[in-house]
Design an enzyme around this catalytic site. Structure first.
Site, PDB file in Angstrom:
ATOM      1  N   LYS A 243       0.816  -1.220   0.000  1.00 26.41           N
ATOM      2  CA  LYS A 243       0.000   0.000   0.000  1.00 26.41           C
ATOM      3  C   LYS A 243       0.852   1.274   0.000  1.00 26.41           C
ATOM      4  O   LYS A 243       0.408   2.303  -0.507  1.00 26.41           O
ATOM      5  CB  LYS A 243      -0.959  -0.005   1.191  1.00 26.41           C
TER       6      LYS A 243
ATOM      7  N   ARG B  67      -7.772  -7.833  -9.313  1.00 25.71           N
ATOM      8  CA  ARG B  67      -8.519  -9.069  -9.584  1.00 25.71           C
ATOM      9  C   ARG B  67      -9.941  -8.721 -10.002  1.00 25.71           C
ATOM     10  O   ARG B  67     -10.357  -7.575  -9.898  1.00 25.71           O
ATOM     11  CB  ARG B  67      -8.589  -9.897  -8.303  1.00 25.71           C
TER      12      ARG B  67
ATOM     13  N   GLU C  95      -2.341   7.858   7.697  1.00 21.36           N
ATOM     14  CA  GLU C  95      -3.241   8.673   6.877  1.00 21.36           C
ATOM     15  C   GLU C  95      -4.152   9.472   7.785  1.00 21.36           C
ATOM     16  O   GLU C  95      -4.543   9.009   8.855  1.00 21.36           O
ATOM     17  CB  GLU C  95      -4.144   7.771   6.009  1.00 21.36           C
TER      18      GLU C  95
ATOM     19  N   HIS D 128     -15.819  -4.673   7.717  1.00 19.20           N
ATOM     20  CA  HIS D 128     -15.056  -4.787   6.460  1.00 19.20           C
ATOM     21  C   HIS D 128     -15.545  -5.908   5.557  1.00 19.20           C
ATOM     22  O   HIS D 128     -14.878  -6.295   4.612  1.00 19.20           O
ATOM     23  CB  HIS D 128     -13.553  -4.911   6.721  1.00 19.20           C
TER      24      HIS D 128
HETATM   25  C1  MV4 Z   1      -9.812   4.664   6.007  1.00 14.70           C
HETATM   26  C2  MV4 Z   1     -10.961   5.196   6.612  1.00 14.70           C
HETATM   27  C3  MV4 Z   1     -10.931   6.529   6.951  1.00 14.70           C
HETATM   28  N1  MV4 Z   1      -9.823   7.268   6.724  1.00 14.70           N
HETATM   29  N2  MV4 Z   1      -8.740   5.442   5.808  1.00 14.70           N
HETATM   30  C4  MV4 Z   1     -11.276   0.130   5.853  1.00 14.70           C
HETATM   31  C5  MV4 Z   1     -10.831  -0.979   4.979  1.00 14.70           C
HETATM   32  C6  MV4 Z   1      -9.591  -0.513   4.334  1.00 14.70           C
HETATM   33  N3  MV4 Z   1      -9.604  -0.867   2.943  1.00 14.70           N
HETATM   34  C7  MV4 Z   1      -9.563   0.952   4.515  1.00 14.70           C
HETATM   35  N4  MV4 Z   1     -10.608   1.287   5.435  1.00 14.70           N
HETATM   36  C8  MV4 Z   1     -10.795   2.569   5.844  1.00 14.70           C
HETATM   37  N5  MV4 Z   1      -9.745   3.390   5.634  1.00 14.70           N
HETATM   38  C9  MV4 Z   1      -8.764   6.702   6.159  1.00 14.70           C
HETATM   39  N6  MV4 Z   1      -7.675   7.451   5.962  1.00 14.70           N
HETATM   40  C10 MV4 Z   1     -12.054   4.381   6.820  1.00 14.70           C
HETATM   41  C11 MV4 Z   1     -11.968   3.049   6.454  1.00 14.70           C
HETATM   42  C12 MV4 Z   1     -13.140   2.269   6.733  1.00 14.70           C
HETATM   43  C13 MV4 Z   1     -13.927   1.752   5.714  1.00 14.70           C
HETATM   44  C14 MV4 Z   1     -13.592   1.928   4.383  1.00 14.70           C
HETATM   45  C15 MV4 Z   1     -14.382   1.428   3.395  1.00 14.70           C
HETATM   46  C16 MV4 Z   1     -15.537   0.740   3.722  1.00 14.70           C
HETATM   47  C17 MV4 Z   1     -15.888   0.547   5.028  1.00 14.70           C
HETATM   48  C18 MV4 Z   1     -15.077   1.043   6.041  1.00 14.70           C
HETATM   49  C19 MV4 Z   1     -15.461   0.842   7.356  1.00 14.70           C
HETATM   50  C20 MV4 Z   1     -14.664   1.339   8.354  1.00 14.70           C
HETATM   51  C21 MV4 Z   1     -13.499   2.049   8.041  1.00 14.70           C
END
Ligand code: MV4
Length: 498
Positions: A115, A291, A199, A234
């Site tokens: 990442k 994918r 982040e 998630h």
């Molecule tokens: C985040 C975020 C808020 N701010 N990054 C969750 C899974 C991973 N792929 C990244 N995720 C998140 N990253 C920043 N800088 C909030 C989430 C997140 C989230 C993202 C997508 C779908 C559902 C989520 C549920 C909780 C937190």
């Protein structure tokens, strides 16, 4: 290509084989000892056992899968999603053995799997990324330094992570040191890599992803967005396209950014660019998935493009037959994931034998599943047993159709998420398109079990069953199979629910 090995199981293995049949390609199934009776084994032209039930000994066994591919004379391998789909070693082995890997190059898989590297590549390409560190943070002092400039709250994320693993939210400065340590050790044990980065925390984002498709001749297009904000821990539950949040201008801008992102890493094949979108419609690159994704059918439904067919064509070296201007979104599609889980018992996986199953049909309905009556769901793999995809001219029509299709979906023997999905389809915030990634927690009260109020028909069936047991006990003549009694609550004489 004449023959494709599908290195996967369940619904996605069948999904890929269906396109193989349409293209007159033979399909080769692999299966574990727990999957001898699985439908993908029956559907394929040939099937080979590759090891014991745990996926580490079967669906992840690279040597064995390559051996089967060679023995069966497969020209290519489709990895589906999960398992080896984002494994660069596997993609490289395929190339070394002269087998086409239906997916991007090992180099891109490595680059996007890391990442920190992905963030760097996107920053260099001018794609907006979430404000944060340029690279890895080496010390806790460095973390505190970064937080001084970007401000709290922040997220500490594992570079090898993704999908929520190795992630820590930090709201107070006092938590920084312990959060960095925790994220590091979780990343180390889960991925064997303890690199972390920071982040800025986006408070209530939408998860919106863009489907892209690129051939080997430098043509790259996007197939619009998927709104995936309805998630629980998630795990995605519902996806839809178009996103209720999207405007034509933002779609155009994010679509162009997605194409630029793919071009910046010389991407080939089908891929997904994930973005977080905040309430002011600022968007930030989050991750790239190299994918085919679970939720690809909603994109297929509104664009009319068979994504698996395109993956195969691109892997064969063909040029894309359409450009960006040929692609349109027509109507609205929604996918509900059916999990064999018990929403009333903390979503515990509900393995066991499927006693009866009756899948919805009719206008605008597609189910991608793999379980059949009498099938015993193995405990070893993902509990997702089916995907229900509907289409409607408008979002309202799609929601109404999804309600109707969920009503028709009957599964007994295992617990499923169907009831909860019905509650989402009746949730006023969902109906208004007013939701973000916190939807489930914000609407918990309405979404969790409300006893029998959901469905009076269930009460009719249960009442009939009690009556049946009563008759059994009293030696009255009853048929061996339980048949619901005539319902006086309906105007029609008899409804056979099974
Ligand atoms: C985040 C975020 C808020 N701010 N990054 C969750 C899974 C991973 N792929 C990244 N995720 C998140 N990253 C920043 N800088 C909030 C989430 C997140 C989230 C993202 C997508 C779908 C559902 C989520 C549920 C909780 C937190």
């Amino acid at each position: 290509m004449k023959k494709i090995l599908i290195a996967n199981r369940g619904e996605i293995a069948i999904r890929v084989m269906r396109t193989c049949r349409e293209l007159d390609l033979e399909s080769v199934a692999i299966y574990s000892e727990a999957d001898r009776t699985s439908l993908h084994v029956r559907y394929a032209h040939e099937a080979y056992c590759v090891g014991k039930a745990p996926s580490s000994e079967s669906y992840l066994n690279i040597d064995k899968i390559i051996e089967v591919a060679k023995q069966s004379g497969a020209d290519a391998i489709h990895p589906g999603y999960g398992f080896l789909s984002e494994n660069a070693d596997f993609a490289r082995r395929c190339a070394e053995e002269g087998i086409v890997f239906i997916g991007p190059s090992p180099e891109v898989i490595i680059q996007m799997g890391d990442k920190i590297q992905a963030r760097e590549a996107m920053t260099a390409a001018g794609i907006p990324v979430v404000p944060g560190t340029d690279g890895e943070i080496k010390t806790e002092a460095e973390a505190l330094e970064v937080i001084k400039t970007i401000g709290l709250p922040v997220m500490i994320k594992a570079s090898a992570g993704g999908g929520g693993k190795g992630m820590r939210l930090v709201k107070n400065e006092s938590e920084v040191v312990s959060a960095v340590r925790a994220a590091r050790s979780e990343a180390k044990s889960a991925f064997g890599d303890d690199a972390v980065y920071i982040e800025k925390y986006i408070t209530s984002p939408h998860h919106i992803e863009f489907q892209i498709l690129a051939d080997q001749h430098g043509n790259t297009v996007h197939l619009f967005e998927r709104e995936c904000s309805v998630q629980r821990r998630h795990q995605k539950m519902i996806e839809e396209t178009p996103s209720p949040l999207m405007t034509p201008e933002l779609r155009d801008e994010m679509g162009k950014a997605a194409v630029e992102a793919a071009k910046a890493v010389n991407y080939v094949g089908a891929g997904t660019i994930e973005f977080l979108v905040d309430n002011n419609l600022n968007y930030y690159f989050l991750e790239m998935n190299t994918r085919l994704q679970v939720e690809h059918p909603i994109t297929e439904r509104v664009t009319g493009i068979d994504l698996v067919k395109q993956q195969i064509y691109v892997a064969e070296g063909r040029e894309l037959e359409f450009g960006q201007e040929d692609l349109k979104q027509r109507g609205h599609a929604i996918e509900c994931r059916i999990y064999a889980e018990d929403p009333d018992n903390n979503f515990m996986p509900s393995a066991g034998k499927v006693y009866k199953i009756s899948t919805p049909l009719g206008l605008g309905v597609r189910t991608d599943g793999y379980v059949y009556e009498g099938y015993e769901i193995p405990i070893y793999y993902d509990p997702m047993i089916s995907k229900l995809i509907v289409w409607g001219k408008t979002r309202d029509e799609a929601i109404a159709r999804m309600r109707r299709a969920l009503y028709e979906y009957k599964i007994t023997g295992v617990k499923t998420s169907i009831k909860m999905l019905e509650r989402v389809m009746n949730n006023e915030n969902f109906i208004a398109g007013n939701y973000d990634t916190h939807f489930i927690e914000k609407n918990q009260e309405q979404l969790l079990s409300n006893g029998m109020k959901d469905n009076p028909e269930d009460m009719v069936i249960i009442a009939a069953f009690i009556d049946y047991l009563d008759k059994l006990g009293s030696n009255a003549t009853v048929t061996k199979e339980f048949v619901p009694a005539q319902s006086r609550w309906k105007k029609i004489p008899y409804v056979n629910h099974f």
